[in-house]
Design a protein around this motif. Structure first.
Motif, PDB file in Angstrom:
ATOM      1  N   TYR A 118       0.837  -1.204   0.000  1.00 15.14           N
ATOM      2  CA  TYR A 118       0.000   0.000   0.000  1.00 15.14           C
ATOM      3  C   TYR A 118       0.869   1.250   0.000  1.00 15.14           C
ATOM      4  N   THR A 119       0.548   2.164  -0.897  1.00 18.42           N
ATOM      5  CA  THR A 119       1.219   3.450  -0.970  1.00 18.42           C
ATOM      6  C   THR A 119       0.180   4.524  -1.243  1.00 18.42           C
ATOM      7  N   ALA A 120       0.158   5.540  -0.402  1.00 23.29           N
ATOM      8  CA  ALA A 120      -0.749   6.668  -0.615  1.00 23.29           C
ATOM      9  C   ALA A 120      -0.035   7.946  -0.201  1.00 23.29           C
ATOM     10  N   ASP A 121       0.045   8.900  -1.121  1.00 20.80           N
ATOM     11  CA  ASP A 121       0.622  10.204  -0.841  1.00 20.80           C
ATOM     12  C   ASP A 121      -0.506  11.228  -0.905  1.00 20.80           C
ATOM     13  N   LEU A 122      -1.001  11.601   0.263  1.00 19.44           N
ATOM     14  CA  LEU A 122      -2.171  12.473   0.347  1.00 19.44           C
ATOM     15  C   LEU A 122      -1.728  13.928   0.327  1.00 19.44           C
ATOM     16  N   SER A 123      -2.347  14.713  -0.554  1.00 17.55           N
ATOM     17  CA  SER A 123      -1.975  16.121  -0.694  1.00 17.55           C
ATOM     18  C   SER A 123      -2.901  16.999   0.144  1.00 17.55           C
ATOM     19  N   PHE A 124      -2.381  18.163   0.516  1.00 16.30           N
ATOM     20  CA  PHE A 124      -3.100  19.099   1.372  1.00 16.30           C
ATOM     21  C   PHE A 124      -4.325  19.655   0.653  1.00 16.30           C
ATOM     22  N   GLY A 125      -5.458  19.647   1.331  1.00 15.39           N
ATOM     23  CA  GLY A 125      -6.666  20.241   0.773  1.00 15.39           C
ATOM     24  C   GLY A 125      -7.788  19.238   0.653  1.00 15.39           C
ATOM     25  N   ASP A 126      -7.892  18.594  -0.496  1.00 12.35           N
ATOM     26  CA  ASP A 126      -9.000  17.660  -0.720  1.00 12.35           C
ATOM     27  C   ASP A 126      -8.757  16.288  -0.108  1.00 12.35           C
ATOM     28  N   GLU A 127      -7.483  15.898   0.069  1.00  8.44           N
ATOM     29  CA  GLU A 127      -7.181  14.547   0.552  1.00  8.44           C
ATOM     30  C   GLU A 127      -6.788  14.496   2.026  1.00  8.44           C
ATOM     31  N   MET A 128      -6.352  15.597   2.553  1.00  4.96           N
ATOM     32  CA  MET A 128      -6.009  15.649   3.985  1.00  4.96           C
ATOM     33  C   MET A 128      -5.757  17.095   4.375  1.00  4.96           C
ATOM     34  N   VAL A 129      -5.800  17.333   5.681  1.00  2.21           N
ATOM     35  CA  VAL A 129      -5.365  18.599   6.271  1.00  2.21           C
ATOM     36  C   VAL A 129      -4.411  18.237   7.396  1.00  2.21           C
ATOM     37  N   VAL A 130      -3.279  18.922   7.455  1.00  3.46           N
ATOM     38  CA  VAL A 130      -2.264  18.594   8.447  1.00  3.46           C
ATOM     39  C   VAL A 130      -1.687  19.887   9.024  1.00  3.46           C
ATOM     40  N   PHE A 131      -1.376  19.867  10.324  1.00  2.55           N
ATOM     41  CA  PHE A 131      -0.833  21.046  10.988  1.00  2.55           C
ATOM     42  C   PHE A 131      -0.185  20.625  12.294  1.00  2.55           C
ATOM     43  N   THR A 132       0.399  21.579  12.983  1.00  2.00           N
ATOM     44  CA  THR A 132       0.978  21.316  14.299  1.00  2.00           C
ATOM     45  C   THR A 132       0.678  22.487  15.216  1.00  2.00           C
ATOM     46  N   GLN A 133       0.542  22.194  16.497  1.00  2.00           N
ATOM     47  CA  GLN A 133       0.418  23.254  17.490  1.00  2.00           C
ATOM     48  C   GLN A 133       1.716  23.452  18.257  1.00  2.00           C
ATOM     49  N   ARG A 134       2.728  22.673  17.903  1.00  2.00           N
ATOM     50  CA  ARG A 134       4.047  22.906  18.484  1.00  2.00           C
ATOM     51  C   ARG A 134       4.657  24.130  17.793  1.00  2.00           C
ATOM     52  N   GLN A 135       5.234  24.994  18.589  1.00  2.00           N
ATOM     53  CA  GLN A 135       5.710  26.276  18.072  1.00  2.00           C
ATOM     54  C   GLN A 135       7.169  26.150  17.658  1.00  2.00           C
ATOM     55  N   VAL A 136       7.364  25.386  16.574  1.00  2.00           N
ATOM     56  CA  VAL A 136       8.701  25.039  16.089  1.00  2.00           C
ATOM     57  C   VAL A 136       8.751  25.219  14.572  1.00  2.00           C
ATOM     58  N   PRO A 137       9.933  25.490  14.017  1.00  2.00           N
ATOM     59  CA  PRO A 137      10.048  25.678  12.559  1.00  2.00           C
ATOM     60  C   PRO A 137       9.734  24.417  11.758  1.00  2.00           C
ATOM     61  N   VAL A 138      10.023  23.240  12.335  1.00  2.00           N
ATOM     62  CA  VAL A 138       9.796  21.977  11.628  1.00  2.00           C
ATOM     63  C   VAL A 138       9.179  20.965  12.595  1.00  2.00           C
ATOM     64  N   ALA A 139       8.134  20.286  12.136  1.00  2.00           N
ATOM     65  CA  ALA A 139       7.543  19.166  12.875  1.00  2.00           C
ATOM     66  C   ALA A 139       7.377  18.016  11.896  1.00  2.00           C
ATOM     67  N   GLU A 140       7.533  16.780  12.379  1.00  2.00           N
ATOM     68  CA  GLU A 140       7.476  15.669  11.430  1.00  2.00           C
ATOM     69  C   GLU A 140       7.096  14.363  12.093  1.00  2.00           C
ATOM     70  N   LEU A 141       6.625  13.460  11.236  1.00  2.00           N
ATOM     71  CA  LEU A 141       6.474  12.050  11.561  1.00  2.00           C
ATOM     72  C   LEU A 141       7.384  11.284  10.615  1.00  2.00           C
ATOM     73  N   VAL A 142       8.086  10.302  11.132  1.00  2.00           N
ATOM     74  CA  VAL A 142       8.968   9.487  10.294  1.00  2.00           C
ATOM     75  C   VAL A 142       8.596   8.024  10.515  1.00  2.00           C
ATOM     76  N   GLU A 143       7.896   7.453   9.532  1.00  2.00           N
ATOM     77  CA  GLU A 143       7.488   6.045   9.582  1.00  2.00           C
ATOM     78  C   GLU A 143       6.853   5.704  10.928  1.00  2.00           C
ATOM     79  N   SER A 144       5.891   6.515  11.318  1.00  2.00           N
ATOM     80  CA  SER A 144       5.191   6.312  12.588  1.00  2.00           C
ATOM     81  C   SER A 144       4.088   5.273  12.412  1.00  2.00           C
ATOM     82  N   PRO A 145       4.119   4.174  13.162  1.00  2.00           N
ATOM     83  CA  PRO A 145       3.106   3.113  13.015  1.00  2.00           C
ATOM     84  C   PRO A 145       1.703   3.629  13.343  1.00  2.00           C
ATOM     85  N   LEU A 146       0.711   3.166  12.568  1.00  2.00           N
ATOM     86  CA  LEU A 146      -0.668   3.579  12.774  1.00  2.00           C
ATOM     87  C   LEU A 146      -1.404   2.603  13.682  1.00  2.00           C
ATOM     88  N   VAL A 147      -2.230   3.177  14.577  1.00  2.00           N
ATOM     89  CA  VAL A 147      -3.061   2.399  15.488  1.00  2.00           C
ATOM     90  C   VAL A 147      -4.478   2.960  15.425  1.00  2.00           C
TER      91      VAL A 147
END
Length: 568
Positions: A118-147
């Protein structure tokens, strides 16, 4: 003053039928209120018109926090409170500084979901919305397992824990919006059709952070969310504004996101799970969270971070006998400011939302100062900032209270009390109906007006968690919030519903929410009189109203009150 209030209620009930003694057009802005008819209902009407006209004028530039519009607004508030004879409410200061940080995420982020096949690259807008409330220049997930964590709820008092027996540290939880009560329509499960705080999206993010998760994906469905995907998408376009913190790692996940139902079904199918069956199981007691078959999430968020200081305005009438105990009236003074580059009118004046509620603070303050005897408890009139950015001013107050929480008796909140200009109504619509003993005070006040209490029209939409009273409720303070009833005494409910719907569709959060001298504010007058009656009764009593058993804020209040010695 009780005799005066009864007379005011009787006069209002009489004139509500004829409309002859309540002209909707006020004297010119700045007119001498003392020269107007001494009828308290008429006086409130005039005050509301005068203050709404002023605060909603273009000169205030939409009252956006951190702008020249804020400077002008808070100066006006202080001037009016001072003229009424009130004192600075924050230990000798009119202001409580509220530090605010904006985090604007670049919209080129891609949410990458990966599984064995399975491969899905969801783009911002119609396929997903993503943001952070951490007040940092960069926030990320790296191969984070889904539950899949069901509704993402841990509610001990309801014997419900979606995180039982699973460790989600460093993982990304996929959760459903709203709560099991709405899903099943079972009145015995949570609050049935009426949303609890556990159903709010903000709770989902907070609880996942407490569990140590790295990220959250909320599945959007229109009915349980109470709004379409366009609301999620449009909201995601704006900067996330929060209270300034060092990093907020302790109370936020690194990445917060939403996906539409179509993408959720594909994700679950890739994990070998039927989405409909999984969501149905999540609404039943005994649900157990489970991994989504080795699927991981990765995304990088690049953010612009900026800081500013805004202000709550606090005005105080000290109590004559118990000055350390307080009844608080709140209303947010802010609105959406100016949108440069927009064709036509680009000033969001916010006349109804919430110049009307702010104006009511002045009428209430005047009524308290005119009492023959000062109330035994203190009364705090708190005009809060940044409600439109997520209840930030009131949240700051809740986390940094001027008065101790165990000495805070109650909160009465006013937000958009002029919505629809429906006029006098035969009902009082209570948001969060049945939540606390404050409704006993409300019922007595409403009876004097010949009105009855009813539940808000759409309890499933969770309005109780969407205005400033919630910031006090979440720290345990019993808080009451009324919304506009549509049961017009003069034109009937159907007419009132159309009026309110017309406001929501055509003016709410739009530049057209502007003041009109022809507004019928008699309904708002009713609400101000109710709020005064309740606050006056509480401010000269020894009562500490309680939350109803089963309400999610009761345990917090009980713990706070149990920690203090007996009161006299």
């Amino acid at each position: 003053m009780r005799t005066t209030l009864l007379l005011a209620s009787a006069l209002l009930a009489l004139t509500a039928c004829s409309g002859e003694n309540h002209p909707s057009s006020p004297p010119a802005v700045g007119a001498d209120v003392a020269a107007v008819s001494p009828d308290p209902g008429e006086k409130i009407n005039t005050e509301l018109h005068r203050h709404i006209a002023e605060l909603a004028s273009d000169a205030y530039q939409g009252r956006e926090p951190g702008t020249a519009g804020e400077d002008k607004t808070i100066a006006y508030l202080v001037g009016e409170f001072e003229a009424l004879g009130l004192q600075p409410g924050n230990h000798g200061d009119w202001f409580q500084e509220v530090p605010i940080t904006a985090v604007k995420t670049a919209h080129d982020a891609v949410l990458s979901l990966r599984g064995e096949n399975y491969t899905a690259d969801l783009s911002f807008g119609d396929e997903m919305v993503v943001f952070t409330q951490r007040q940092v220049p960069v926030a990320e997930l790296v191969e984070s397992p889904l539950v899949f964590a069901g509704y993402g709820i841990n509610a001990p008092e309801r014997n419900w824990n979606d995180y039982a027996d699973i460790d989600v540290t460093g993982k990304t939880v996929v959760v459903l919006i709203n709560d099991p009560g709405f899903a099943t329509q079972d009145p015995a499960l949570f609050n049935g059709n009426a949303m609890t705080y556990y159903g709010r999206w903000s709770y989902k993010f907070e609880q996942a952070a407490r569990q140590g998760a790295a990220g959250v994906i909320i599945v959007h469905e229109t009915a349980p969310a109470a709004y379409g995907w366009d609301v999620v998408r449009n909201g995601g376009m704006s900067a996330k504004i929060g209270l300034t913190a060092e990093n907020r790692k302790a109370d936020t996940v690194a990445v917060e996101s939403w996906i539409p139902l179509e993408q959720a079904r594909a994700l679950f199918a890739a994990a070998g799970v039927d989405y409909a069956q999984a969501s149905a199981a999540a609404a039943r007691p005994g649900f157990k969270a489970f991994p989504l078959a080795g699927i991981t999430a990765s995304v990088t968020l690049n953010n612009e971070v900026s800081n500013k200081i805004s202000h709550n305005v606090a005005a105080l009438l000290p109590g004559s006998k118990y000055p350390d105990e307080v009844v608080i009236y709140t209303a947010h003074w802010d609105h959406l400011g100016v949108r440069p580059g927009t064709e036509g009118d680009n000033i969001y004046n916010g006349a109804s939302d919430n110049a009307s509620g702010t104006a009511a603070l002045f009428s209430l303050a005047r009524m308290f100062t005119e009492q023959a005897q000062r109330p035994e408890r203190s009364v705090l009139f708190l005009a809060v900032t940044a409600e439109e950015s997520g209840l930030l001013g009131s949240r700051w107050y809740g986390e940094n209270p001027i008065f101790a929480l165990d000495k805070t008796v109650a909160n009465f909140n006013m937000d958009n009390i002029a919505a629809g200009q429906i006029g006098p109504t035969s009902e009082v619509a209570v948001v969060g109906f049945g939540n606390s003993e404050l409704e006993n005070y409300l019922a007595r006040a409403a009876e004097k007006q010949g009105r009855k209490l009813v539940q808000e029209p759409f309890p499933e939409k969770g309005f109780y968690y969407r205005s400033d009273h919630f910031s006090l409720a979440r720290v345990g303070v019993p808080a009451l919030y009324l919304t506009r009833s549509t049961a017009s005494e003069e034109h009937g409910r159907e007419w009132g519903e159309k009026r309110l719907q017309g406001y929501i569709e055509n003016h709410y959060h739009k530049p057209s929410d502007e003041y009109d001298p022809g507004w019928d504010l008699r309904g708002a007058v009713q609400e101000v009189q109710l709020l005064y009656h309740m606050g006056s009764e509480l401010a000269s009593s020894r009562d500490f109203p309680q939350w109803t058993d089963g309400v999610e804020f009761k345990a917090i209040r009980d713990a706070i009150m149990a920690a203090v010695p007996d009161r006299e």
